[in-house]
Scaffold this motif. Structure first.
Motif, PDB file in Angstrom:
ATOM      1  N   GLY A 214      67.408  33.376  75.851  1.00 19.29           N
ATOM      2  CA  GLY A 214      67.213  34.438  76.475  1.00 19.29           C
ATOM      3  C   GLY A 214      67.709  34.384  77.891  1.00 19.29           C
ATOM      4  O   GLY A 214      68.772  35.050  78.083  1.00 19.29           O
ATOM      5  N   LEU A 215      67.539  33.328  78.602  1.00 22.37           N
ATOM      6  CA  LEU A 215      68.197  33.066  79.823  1.00 22.37           C
ATOM      7  C   LEU A 215      69.590  32.824  79.949  1.00 22.37           C
ATOM      8  O   LEU A 215      70.305  33.545  80.669  1.00 22.37           O
ATOM      9  CB  LEU A 215      67.299  31.925  80.591  1.00 22.37           C
ATOM     10  CG  LEU A 215      65.917  32.155  81.071  1.00 22.37           C
ATOM     11  CD1 LEU A 215      65.363  31.061  81.850  1.00 22.37           C
ATOM     12  CD2 LEU A 215      66.013  33.499  82.132  1.00 22.37           C
ATOM     13  N   PRO A 216      69.985  31.845  79.099  1.00 25.45           N
ATOM     14  CA  PRO A 216      71.700  31.907  78.897  1.00 25.45           C
ATOM     15  C   PRO A 216      72.183  33.189  78.431  1.00 25.45           C
ATOM     16  O   PRO A 216      73.302  33.454  78.916  1.00 25.45           O
ATOM     17  CB  PRO A 216      71.787  30.831  77.961  1.00 25.45           C
ATOM     18  CG  PRO A 216      70.593  30.056  77.934  1.00 25.45           C
ATOM     19  CD  PRO A 216      69.471  31.080  78.157  1.00 25.45           C
ATOM     20  N   ILE A 217      71.639  34.080  77.526  1.00 21.69           N
ATOM     21  CA  ILE A 217      72.103  35.436  77.333  1.00 21.69           C
ATOM     22  C   ILE A 217      72.363  36.124  78.462  1.00 21.69           C
ATOM     23  O   ILE A 217      73.120  36.958  78.782  1.00 21.69           O
ATOM     24  CB  ILE A 217      71.499  35.909  76.011  1.00 21.69           C
ATOM     25  CG1 ILE A 217      71.759  35.164  74.782  1.00 21.69           C
ATOM     26  CG2 ILE A 217      72.029  37.286  75.765  1.00 21.69           C
ATOM     27  CD1 ILE A 217      70.952  35.558  73.534  1.00 21.69           C
ATOM     28  N   LEU A 218      71.233  36.117  79.198  1.00 23.43           N
ATOM     29  CA  LEU A 218      71.055  36.989  80.671  1.00 23.43           C
ATOM     30  C   LEU A 218      72.092  36.577  81.482  1.00 23.43           C
ATOM     31  O   LEU A 218      72.901  37.535  82.108  1.00 23.43           O
ATOM     32  CB  LEU A 218      69.669  36.799  81.173  1.00 23.43           C
ATOM     33  CG  LEU A 218      69.424  37.749  82.270  1.00 23.43           C
ATOM     34  CD1 LEU A 218      69.456  38.856  82.117  1.00 23.43           C
ATOM     35  CD2 LEU A 218      68.139  37.100  83.252  1.00 23.43           C
ATOM     36  N   TRP A 219      72.505  35.320  81.673  1.00 33.32           N
ATOM     37  CA  TRP A 219      73.318  34.854  82.627  1.00 33.32           C
ATOM     38  C   TRP A 219      74.835  35.216  82.084  1.00 33.32           C
ATOM     39  O   TRP A 219      75.814  35.817  82.823  1.00 33.32           O
ATOM     40  CB  TRP A 219      73.550  33.374  82.975  1.00 33.32           C
ATOM     41  CG  TRP A 219      72.182  32.865  83.267  1.00 33.32           C
ATOM     42  CD1 TRP A 219      71.739  31.584  82.701  1.00 33.32           C
ATOM     43  CD2 TRP A 219      71.106  33.354  84.113  1.00 33.32           C
ATOM     44  NE1 TRP A 219      70.617  31.156  83.088  1.00 33.32           N
ATOM     45  CE2 TRP A 219      70.029  32.400  83.980  1.00 33.32           C
ATOM     46  CE3 TRP A 219      71.002  34.458  84.817  1.00 33.32           C
ATOM     47  CZ2 TRP A 219      68.995  32.419  84.691  1.00 33.32           C
ATOM     48  CZ3 TRP A 219      70.029  34.427  85.578  1.00 33.32           C
ATOM     49  CH2 TRP A 219      68.903  33.505  85.741  1.00 33.32           C
ATOM     50  N   PHE A 220      75.027  35.187  80.820  1.00 27.44           N
ATOM     51  CA  PHE A 220      76.064  35.528  79.987  1.00 27.44           C
ATOM     52  C   PHE A 220      76.553  37.168  80.185  1.00 27.44           C
ATOM     53  O   PHE A 220      77.946  37.446  80.512  1.00 27.44           O
ATOM     54  CB  PHE A 220      76.456  35.164  78.856  1.00 27.44           C
ATOM     55  CG  PHE A 220      76.518  33.616  78.672  1.00 27.44           C
ATOM     56  CD1 PHE A 220      77.186  32.883  79.444  1.00 27.44           C
ATOM     57  CD2 PHE A 220      75.898  33.132  77.432  1.00 27.44           C
ATOM     58  CE1 PHE A 220      77.254  31.587  79.136  1.00 27.44           C
ATOM     59  CE2 PHE A 220      75.871  31.543  77.088  1.00 27.44           C
ATOM     60  CZ  PHE A 220      76.586  30.652  78.173  1.00 27.44           C
ATOM     61  N   VAL A 221      75.534  37.750  79.876  1.00 29.95           N
ATOM     62  CA  VAL A 221      75.559  39.396  80.163  1.00 29.95           C
ATOM     63  C   VAL A 221      76.037  39.729  81.758  1.00 29.95           C
ATOM     64  O   VAL A 221      76.950  40.526  81.852  1.00 29.95           O
ATOM     65  CB  VAL A 221      74.275  40.079  79.621  1.00 29.95           C
ATOM     66  CG1 VAL A 221      74.405  41.540  80.246  1.00 29.95           C
ATOM     67  CG2 VAL A 221      74.011  39.916  78.366  1.00 29.95           C
ATOM     68  N   GLY A 222      75.183  39.120  82.747  1.00 30.87           N
ATOM     69  CA  GLY A 222      75.648  39.325  84.040  1.00 30.87           C
ATOM     70  C   GLY A 222      77.131  38.960  84.405  1.00 30.87           C
ATOM     71  O   GLY A 222      77.765  39.693  85.103  1.00 30.87           O
ATOM     72  N   GLY A 223      77.622  37.913  83.801  1.00 30.21           N
ATOM     73  CA  GLY A 223      78.787  37.364  84.110  1.00 30.21           C
ATOM     74  C   GLY A 223      79.872  38.035  83.281  1.00 30.21           C
ATOM     75  O   GLY A 223      80.909  38.279  84.002  1.00 30.21           O
ATOM     76  N   LEU A 224      79.775  38.648  82.354  1.00 33.07           N
ATOM     77  CA  LEU A 224      80.687  39.393  81.747  1.00 33.07           C
ATOM     78  C   LEU A 224      80.758  40.971  82.158  1.00 33.07           C
ATOM     79  O   LEU A 224      81.905  41.686  81.973  1.00 33.07           O
ATOM     80  CB  LEU A 224      80.561  39.434  80.171  1.00 33.07           C
ATOM     81  CG  LEU A 224      81.421  38.368  79.400  1.00 33.07           C
ATOM     82  CD1 LEU A 224      80.768  36.982  79.562  1.00 33.07           C
ATOM     83  CD2 LEU A 224      81.517  38.674  78.031  1.00 33.07           C
ATOM     84  N   TYR A 225      79.492  41.392  82.341  1.00 35.58           N
ATOM     85  CA  TYR A 225      79.633  42.949  82.941  1.00 35.58           C
ATOM     86  C   TYR A 225      79.486  43.212  84.141  1.00 35.58           C
ATOM     87  O   TYR A 225      79.882  44.203  84.631  1.00 35.58           O
ATOM     88  CB  TYR A 225      78.328  43.643  82.262  1.00 35.58           C
ATOM     89  CG  TYR A 225      78.197  43.667  80.703  1.00 35.58           C
ATOM     90  CD1 TYR A 225      79.221  44.872  80.213  1.00 35.58           C
ATOM     91  CD2 TYR A 225      77.807  42.884  79.711  1.00 35.58           C
ATOM     92  CE1 TYR A 225      79.411  45.031  78.719  1.00 35.58           C
ATOM     93  CE2 TYR A 225      77.882  43.053  78.542  1.00 35.58           C
ATOM     94  CZ  TYR A 225      78.522  44.299  78.007  1.00 35.58           C
ATOM     95  OH  TYR A 225      78.723  44.351  76.642  1.00 35.58           O
TER      96      TYR A 225
END
Length: 405
Positions: free
Chosen positions: A173-184
């Motif tokens: 959950g947290l890694p996906i959250l960081w990746f979403v923030g980084g890409l969008y």
């Protein structure tokens, strides 16, 4: 503890090297070169078809990055006798585990860098990431993995596996959250979030190991499961004495056993079918290789590479099922039966014919339907039938003679 870790690390390395000699044989290396070359060629052609960013590019990257972070686990190299001999020095074991953690992190880091390098062209073309953005995103991988390994170390001191929701949130959950923030939003969100998560997990583990004792039983169980996964991979290429198949009662196979019993009077057919139905050593290998072959055939559109992989997987399946012939040799009752050896071989061939034909049909359907090509499906079936006939008439007799002599 440092000398103990180095001694076990060396022994583990030598053991892995011994099995890798069988894995990286001439035939497999040639097949691997063709496979990597074909996948690389297909990936290159796929990148050429991408005109620019699209709605699906970022979700695909996020999914790939999340999976990439999960690669690798904590390798403690614990042995079953450790709770007896190392319990008096349990407090010093934290230094041993820190070295194990660094070893695991270094291995995972190499794998993740390789995976990220493969994903780099897609990031540049499909997401339009600049070089510095890719570097910032790549730096988050070793940091997230370090925090994940400290989390795994912490559960050994808490003497309990993380529950399902806890694992999903912290490792996915947290890694996906960081990746979403980084890409969008901004790529720095990924790096900052990874650093914060890693620091929290490190500080949490630093307190836990001083408050709780090491869960020896859980640590050994997790290490045994990790080594079992490695041994199962090696077992695809050679016999591994460290692996033992488990037996399960599978009622859904009863219909197949009754059908086999009705269609032949050979008693060994029932025995071999029973071994396949209940033993994970044979059935698990057969289903894994068949499924993996179907997945590869679905994603590889090149006809010649597809046929080559099909031939390779049918051969691997037949080679790995050969030990089934002597599965009951240690059972004294099979030697008391007044049955000739030729009956046993005939029963084995009866089973192998149907298994290989089932695999060939599945491969043909996967290749034909996935690429909407009747020609590719028909050619795949014809090549599979010819290979199965050659294996049964030419290869099996020679191998069986060596195994039974």
């Amino acid at each position: 503890m440092t000398s103990l870790w180095k001694k076990r690390q060396r022994a583990h390395f030598l053991e892995m090297l011994k099995y890798l000699r069988y894995v990286l044989n001439d035939h497999f290396v040639i097949a691997l070169l063709f496979l990597v070359g074909g996948l690389g060629y297909g990936y290159s052609n796929f990148l050429k078809t991408i005109d620019g960013p699209s709605w699906w590019s970022a979700p695909v990257v996020i999914l790939c990055l999340a999976v990439l972070v999960q690669l690798g686990s904590l390798a403690t190299l614990f042995q079953k006798a450790d709770p007896v001999f190392l319990l008096p020095r349990e407090h010093d074991m934290h230094g041993y585990l820190k070295q194990a953690l660094f070893h695991s992190w270094l291995f995972s880091f190499c794998v993740e860098i390789l995976g990220f390098a493969i994903l780099y062209p897609f990031l540049s073309i499909a997401v339009h990431f600049l070089t510095f953005q890719v570097i910032v995103l790549g730096l988050s991988f070793p940091i997230l993995k370090l925090g994940s390994l400290f989390l795994a170390l912490n559960q050994l001191y808490r003497n309990s596996r993380s529950n399902q929701w806890h694992t999903l949130v912290l490792n996915w959950g947290l890694p996906i959250l960081w990746f979403v923030g980084g890409l969008y939003l901004n790529v720095w969100i990924t790096l900052i979030g990874a650093v914060i998560q890693c620091l929290v997990e490190i500080l949490y583990e630093a307190k836990q190991w001083q408050l709780y004792s090491l869960g020896w039983r859980l640590a050994i169980q997790i290490e045994d499961q990790r080594m079992l996964r490695i041994y199962r991979f090696f077992n695809l290429f050679t016999d591994v004495p460290n692996i033992r198949g488990t037996v399960h009662r599978r009622k859904y196979f009863d219909g197949i056993l009754k059908w086999a019993d009705r269609n032949t009077s050979n008693p060994y057919v029932y025995l071999f079918m029973r071994a396949l139905a209940r033993s994970t050593e044979y059935s698990g290998m057969y289903f894994r290789l068949t499924l993996l072959g179907m997945v590869l055939l679905i994603f590889i559109s090149n006809l010649y590479l597809s046929l080559f992989l099909q031939i390779l997987f049918v051969y691997l399946i037949s080679f790995q099922l050969l030990p089934l012939l002597i599965n009951y040799e240690e059972n004294v009752f099979t030697h008391l039966y007044p049955i000739q050896k030729s009956i046993q071989v005939a029963g084995f061939n009866w089973v192998m014919v149907r298994l290989l034909l089932a695999t060939v049909v599945l491969f043909g359907l996967a290749a034909g339907i996935a690429h909407a090509s009747v020609l590719q499906g028909v050619v795949s079936l014809m090549i599979g039938f010819i290979e199965s006939w050659m294996l049964l008439k030419l290869y099996f007799p020679t191998r069986i003679k060596k195994m039974t002599s």
